[in-house]
Design an enzyme around this catalytic site. Structure first.
Site, PDB file in Angstrom:
ATOM      1  N   GLN A 104     -10.004  35.105 -27.838  1.00 11.53           N
ATOM      2  CA  GLN A 104     -11.157  34.351 -28.322  1.00 11.53           C
ATOM      3  C   GLN A 104     -12.238  34.324 -27.242  1.00 11.53           C
ATOM      4  O   GLN A 104     -13.367  33.916 -27.493  1.00 11.53           O
ATOM      5  CB  GLN A 104     -10.760  32.909 -28.642  1.00 11.53           C
ATOM      6  CG  GLN A 104      -9.676  32.766 -29.663  1.00 11.53           C
ATOM      7  CD  GLN A 104      -9.237  31.323 -29.794  1.00 11.53           C
ATOM      8  OE1 GLN A 104      -9.872  30.534 -30.489  1.00 11.53           O
ATOM      9  NE2 GLN A 104      -8.166  30.973 -29.118  1.00 11.53           N
ATOM     10  N   HIS A 122     -14.486  37.096 -30.670  1.00 11.51           N
ATOM     11  CA  HIS A 122     -15.792  36.420 -30.655  1.00 11.51           C
ATOM     12  C   HIS A 122     -16.836  37.175 -29.860  1.00 11.51           C
ATOM     13  O   HIS A 122     -17.864  36.601 -29.515  1.00 11.51           O
ATOM     14  CB  HIS A 122     -15.615  34.997 -30.108  1.00 11.51           C
ATOM     15  CG  HIS A 122     -14.730  34.161 -30.975  1.00 11.51           C
ATOM     16  ND1 HIS A 122     -13.953  33.137 -30.477  1.00 11.51           N
ATOM     17  CD2 HIS A 122     -14.445  34.230 -32.302  1.00 11.51           C
ATOM     18  CE1 HIS A 122     -13.265  32.591 -31.475  1.00 11.51           C
ATOM     19  NE2 HIS A 122     -13.545  33.247 -32.580  1.00 11.51           N
ATOM     20  N   CYS A 130     -29.952  43.481 -30.554  1.00 12.12           N
ATOM     21  CA  CYS A 130     -31.361  43.246 -30.899  1.00 12.12           C
ATOM     22  C   CYS A 130     -31.450  42.547 -32.264  1.00 12.12           C
ATOM     23  O   CYS A 130     -30.818  42.989 -33.231  1.00 12.12           O
ATOM     24  CB  CYS A 130     -32.102  44.590 -30.950  1.00 12.12           C
ATOM     25  SG  CYS A 130     -33.808  44.419 -31.519  1.00 12.12           S
ATOM     26  N   GLY A 190      -3.181  29.384 -23.701  1.00 13.07           N
ATOM     27  CA  GLY A 190      -4.406  28.730 -23.235  1.00 13.07           C
ATOM     28  C   GLY A 190      -5.459  28.523 -24.287  1.00 13.07           C
ATOM     29  O   GLY A 190      -6.647  28.730 -24.045  1.00 13.07           O
ATOM     30  N   THR A 191      -5.021  28.093 -25.486  1.00 21.89           N
ATOM     31  CA  THR A 191      -6.017  27.781 -26.504  1.00 21.89           C
ATOM     32  C   THR A 191      -5.692  26.438 -27.154  1.00 21.89           C
ATOM     33  O   THR A 191      -4.538  26.123 -27.412  1.00 21.89           O
ATOM     34  CB  THR A 191      -6.115  28.892 -27.576  1.00 21.89           C
ATOM     35  OG1 THR A 191      -7.071  28.501 -28.569  1.00 21.89           O
ATOM     36  CG2 THR A 191      -4.787  29.174 -28.260  1.00 21.89           C
ATOM     37  N   ASN A 216       0.694  26.493 -22.593  1.00 20.23           N
ATOM     38  CA  ASN A 216      -0.476  25.625 -22.497  1.00 20.23           C
ATOM     39  C   ASN A 216      -0.162  24.477 -21.546  1.00 20.23           C
ATOM     40  O   ASN A 216       0.989  24.111 -21.381  1.00 20.23           O
ATOM     41  CB  ASN A 216      -0.825  25.082 -23.904  1.00 20.23           C
ATOM     42  CG  ASN A 216      -2.250  24.576 -23.979  1.00 20.23           C
ATOM     43  OD1 ASN A 216      -2.654  23.751 -23.161  1.00 20.23           O
ATOM     44  ND2 ASN A 216      -3.011  25.074 -24.938  1.00 20.23           N
ATOM     45  N   ALA A 234      -0.916  28.957 -17.197  1.00 21.76           N
ATOM     46  CA  ALA A 234      -0.690  30.349 -17.621  1.00 21.76           C
ATOM     47  C   ALA A 234      -0.512  31.253 -16.401  1.00 21.76           C
ATOM     48  O   ALA A 234       0.331  32.161 -16.405  1.00 21.76           O
ATOM     49  CB  ALA A 234      -1.874  30.816 -18.452  1.00 21.76           C
TER      50      ALA A 234
HETATM   51  C1  BV8 Z   1     -16.527  30.784 -39.304  1.00 22.25           C
HETATM   52  C2  BV8 Z   1     -18.234  32.599 -28.827  1.00 22.25           C
HETATM   53  C3  BV8 Z   1     -16.882  31.017 -41.528  1.00 22.25           C
HETATM   54  C4  BV8 Z   1     -19.475  31.869 -28.473  1.00 22.25           C
HETATM   55  C5  BV8 Z   1     -16.877  30.968 -30.051  1.00 22.25           C
HETATM   56  C6  BV8 Z   1     -13.903  22.656 -40.015  1.00 22.25           C
HETATM   57  C7  BV8 Z   1     -14.828  21.699 -39.608  1.00 22.25           C
HETATM   58  C8  BV8 Z   1     -16.002  22.059 -38.944  1.00 22.25           C
HETATM   59  C9  BV8 Z   1     -16.277  23.396 -38.680  1.00 22.25           C
HETATM   60  C10 BV8 Z   1     -15.341  24.325 -39.095  1.00 22.25           C
HETATM   61  C11 BV8 Z   1     -14.183  23.985 -39.752  1.00 22.25           C
HETATM   62  N1  BV8 Z   1     -13.483  25.126 -40.015  1.00 22.25           N
HETATM   63  C12 BV8 Z   1     -14.162  26.163 -39.549  1.00 22.25           C
HETATM   64  C13 BV8 Z   1     -15.300  25.696 -39.015  1.00 22.25           C
HETATM   65  C14 BV8 Z   1     -16.342  26.439 -38.378  1.00 22.25           C
HETATM   66  C15 BV8 Z   1     -16.047  26.790 -36.946  1.00 22.25           C
HETATM   67  C16 BV8 Z   1     -14.962  26.024 -36.245  1.00 22.25           C
HETATM   68  O1  BV8 Z   1     -13.809  26.445 -36.189  1.00 22.25           O
HETATM   69  N2  BV8 Z   1     -15.354  24.914 -35.635  1.00 22.25           N
HETATM   70  C17 BV8 Z   1     -14.432  24.124 -34.852  1.00 22.25           C
HETATM   71  C18 BV8 Z   1     -15.200  23.486 -33.681  1.00 22.25           C
HETATM   72  C19 BV8 Z   1     -13.796  23.080 -35.741  1.00 22.25           C
HETATM   73  N3  BV8 Z   1     -15.688  28.171 -36.950  1.00 22.25           N
HETATM   74  C20 BV8 Z   1     -16.691  29.054 -37.017  1.00 22.25           C
HETATM   75  O2  BV8 Z   1     -17.866  28.760 -37.126  1.00 22.25           O
HETATM   76  C21 BV8 Z   1     -16.264  30.510 -36.987  1.00 22.25           C
HETATM   77  N4  BV8 Z   1     -16.864  31.157 -38.096  1.00 22.25           N
HETATM   78  O3  BV8 Z   1     -15.698  29.962 -39.564  1.00 22.25           O
HETATM   79  O4  BV8 Z   1     -17.248  31.401 -40.234  1.00 22.25           O
HETATM   80  C22 BV8 Z   1     -17.953  31.377 -42.416  1.00 22.25           C
HETATM   81  C23 BV8 Z   1     -17.588  31.666 -43.704  1.00 22.25           C
HETATM   82  C24 BV8 Z   1     -18.556  31.983 -44.586  1.00 22.25           C
HETATM   83  C25 BV8 Z   1     -19.888  32.038 -44.179  1.00 22.25           C
HETATM   84  C26 BV8 Z   1     -20.240  31.765 -42.862  1.00 22.25           C
HETATM   85  C27 BV8 Z   1     -19.271  31.430 -41.963  1.00 22.25           C
HETATM   86  C28 BV8 Z   1     -16.775  31.166 -35.714  1.00 22.25           C
HETATM   87  C29 BV8 Z   1     -16.074  30.568 -34.537  1.00 22.25           C
HETATM   88  C30 BV8 Z   1     -16.441  31.348 -33.292  1.00 22.25           C
HETATM   89  C31 BV8 Z   1     -17.294  30.477 -32.421  1.00 22.25           C
HETATM   90  N5  BV8 Z   1     -17.543  31.191 -31.150  1.00 22.25           N
HETATM   91  N6  BV8 Z   1     -17.112  31.653 -28.915  1.00 22.25           N
HETATM   92  C32 BV8 Z   1     -19.460  31.402 -27.033  1.00 22.25           C
HETATM   93  O5  BV8 Z   1     -18.388  31.348 -26.419  1.00 22.25           O
HETATM   94  O6  BV8 Z   1     -20.550  31.084 -26.542  1.00 22.25           O
HETATM   95  S1  BV8 Z   1     -15.625  29.842 -30.092  1.00 22.25           S
HETATM   96  C33 BV8 Z   1     -15.302  29.371 -28.487  1.00 22.25           C
HETATM   97  O7  BV8 Z   1     -14.666  28.116 -28.568  1.00 22.25           O
HETATM   98  C34 BV8 Z   1     -14.303  30.258 -27.826  1.00 22.25           C
HETATM   99  O8  BV8 Z   1     -14.513  31.599 -28.122  1.00 22.25           O
HETATM  100  C35 BV8 Z   1     -12.994  29.740 -28.331  1.00 22.25           C
HETATM  101  O9  BV8 Z   1     -12.664  30.342 -29.537  1.00 22.25           O
HETATM  102  C36 BV8 Z   1     -13.299  28.318 -28.592  1.00 22.25           C
HETATM  103  C37 BV8 Z   1     -12.744  27.477 -27.465  1.00 22.25           C
HETATM  104  O10 BV8 Z   1     -11.442  27.302 -27.771  1.00 22.25           O
HETATM  105  P1  BV8 Z   1     -10.333  27.592 -26.658  1.00 22.25           P
HETATM  106  O11 BV8 Z   1     -10.447  29.008 -26.220  1.00 22.25           O
HETATM  107  O12 BV8 Z   1      -9.059  27.132 -27.228  1.00 22.25           O
HETATM  108  O13 BV8 Z   1     -10.752  26.714 -25.411  1.00 22.25           O
HETATM  109  P2  BV8 Z   1     -10.582  25.139 -25.251  1.00 22.25           P
HETATM  110  O14 BV8 Z   1     -11.410  24.737 -24.080  1.00 22.25           O
HETATM  111  O15 BV8 Z   1     -10.792  24.493 -26.581  1.00 22.25           O
HETATM  112  O16 BV8 Z   1      -9.045  24.946 -24.905  1.00 22.25           O
HETATM  113  C38 BV8 Z   1      -8.545  25.424 -23.685  1.00 22.25           C
HETATM  114  C39 BV8 Z   1      -7.047  25.265 -23.783  1.00 22.25           C
HETATM  115  O17 BV8 Z   1      -6.470  25.839 -22.628  1.00 22.25           O
HETATM  116  C40 BV8 Z   1      -6.612  23.817 -23.846  1.00 22.25           C
HETATM  117  O18 BV8 Z   1      -5.597  23.684 -24.821  1.00 22.25           O
HETATM  118  C41 BV8 Z   1      -6.050  23.556 -22.439  1.00 22.25           C
HETATM  119  O19 BV8 Z   1      -4.967  22.652 -22.475  1.00 22.25           O
HETATM  120  C42 BV8 Z   1      -5.557  24.919 -22.066  1.00 22.25           C
HETATM  121  N7  BV8 Z   1      -5.578  25.213 -20.636  1.00 22.25           N
HETATM  122  C43 BV8 Z   1      -6.520  24.835 -19.716  1.00 22.25           C
HETATM  123  N8  BV8 Z   1      -6.184  25.344 -18.515  1.00 22.25           N
HETATM  124  C44 BV8 Z   1      -5.035  26.058 -18.676  1.00 22.25           C
HETATM  125  C45 BV8 Z   1      -4.642  25.956 -20.029  1.00 22.25           C
HETATM  126  N9  BV8 Z   1      -3.527  26.543 -20.511  1.00 22.25           N
HETATM  127  C46 BV8 Z   1      -2.774  27.240 -19.631  1.00 22.25           C
HETATM  128  N10 BV8 Z   1      -3.091  27.377 -18.315  1.00 22.25           N
HETATM  129  C47 BV8 Z   1      -4.200  26.791 -17.806  1.00 22.25           C
HETATM  130  N11 BV8 Z   1      -4.487  26.944 -16.505  1.00 22.25           N
HETATM  131 ZN    ZN Z   2     -34.474  46.619 -31.156  1.00 22.13          ZN
END
Ligand code: BV8
Ligand code: ZN
Length: 246
Positions: A104, A122, A130, A190-191, A216, A234
């Protein structure tokens, strides 16, 4: 400590027996490289949440602000290196007959670590697109101009990443689903498993009978549905897990 050793032993056994393994990674695998996660305390930027800035609406409203956000991340990421967790997945890719890495993350660290069979759900922060002619290119300039222009047509460039509310590239998603549908073991590393549709890949794996092992720092909404939840860093647990295959 004994419990984690037994769990690592069990996970190592499942991996040894597996022909096909799929790994899904999130921001946590890059945390030990110094990359801020989304939901951790460092998930904020100048008081904005990533989910407020990584959207087409935010870009339409204030492209300079969104580019400031991505330029800040590009500057932060440029010197960072893959950590032992990324490297352990390279060794796993060498050992397992069929290994797919689905991330991701847009931080490019798996690619820089040398992962071959990599699916970037992603997108990638070093790729730009563009908004006028849709040309996609790799651009590692740090920082980019406040409103970077396409070399071909002069149109406004945007990061070639999937924003909230945008659909994932169907070809890319299909490749990830195919790997998950056919794997014997899935590693979820790590997600926070909150973002869809990536998070639902865990359910797809469970429904087709794969064994699912989570690595995690803390439990996630899916932990109780999985076969094993290894709690810890991790960068520590993945090398220990891969050692069991040596
Ligand atoms: C879509 C690129 C459909 C950009 C990213 C319900 C309610 C509201 C909204 C929605 C819903 N269902 C779906 C949605 C829409 C939305 C969504 O899921 N929202 C969430 C917030 C609820 N999804 C979307 O919009 C997706 N598209 O659904 O389209 C659609 C259908 C028809 C027509 C139109 C659309 C698109 C989602 C992609 C978004 N882009 N990234 C950028 O990065 O700038 S997402 C971005 O956030 C990341 O890429 C990643 O995916 C996400 C972060 O999550 P994690 O990677 O898990 O990171 P996080 O910090 O949360 O967690 C870290 C974890 O690591 C923790 O658990 C922690 O404990 C652990 N950790 C920390 N340190 C360590 C560790 N583990 C091990 N070792 C360590 N050292
Ligand atoms: Zn162009």
């Amino acid at each position: 400590m004994a419990a984690i050793a037994a769990d690592l032993q069990q996970a190592g056994l499942w991996l040894t027996e597996s022909k096909r393994v799929a790994a899904l990674t999130g921001a946590g695998i890059s945390a030990e490289s110094g990359v801020p996660t989304f939901r951790g305390k460092d998930g904020l930027w100048q008081g904005f949440k990533a989910t407020d800035l990584a959207t087409p609406q935010a870009f339409a409203r204030d492209p300079k602000l969104v580019w400031n956000f991505y330029n800040w991340r590009r500057e932060l990421l440029a010197p960072l290196q893959p950590n032992p967790a990324h490297k352990a997945l390279i060794r796993l890719e060498e050992k397992i007959p069929q290994f797919s890495l689905i991330t991701q993350n847009i931080d490019d660290l798996h690619r820089r670590a040398g992962s071959k069979n990599l699916v970037e759900l992603h997108g990638n922060i070093w790729m730009v697109r563009c908004t006028r002619c849709h040309l996609v290119s790799r651009n590692e300039e740090v920082p980019l101009p406040e409103l970077p222009a396409c070399e071909e047509c002069g149109g406004l460039l945007r990061p070639h990443v999937v924003w909230f509310g945008e659909q994932l590239d169907p070809t890319i998603l299909d490749k990830a689903v195919a790997a998950i549908r056919s794997c014997d073991t899935m590693l979820v590393i790590g997600t926070s498993a909150l973002v869809q549709p990536a998070a639902s890949l865990v359910i797809v794996a469970k429904e087709q009978g794969a064994r699912v092992v989570e690595i995690n720092l803390e439990p996630t909404p899916y932990s109780h549905k999985l076969d094993l939840a290894l709690q810890g860093k991790a960068g520590v647990l993945l090398p220990q897990l891969v050692e069991r295959l040596e």
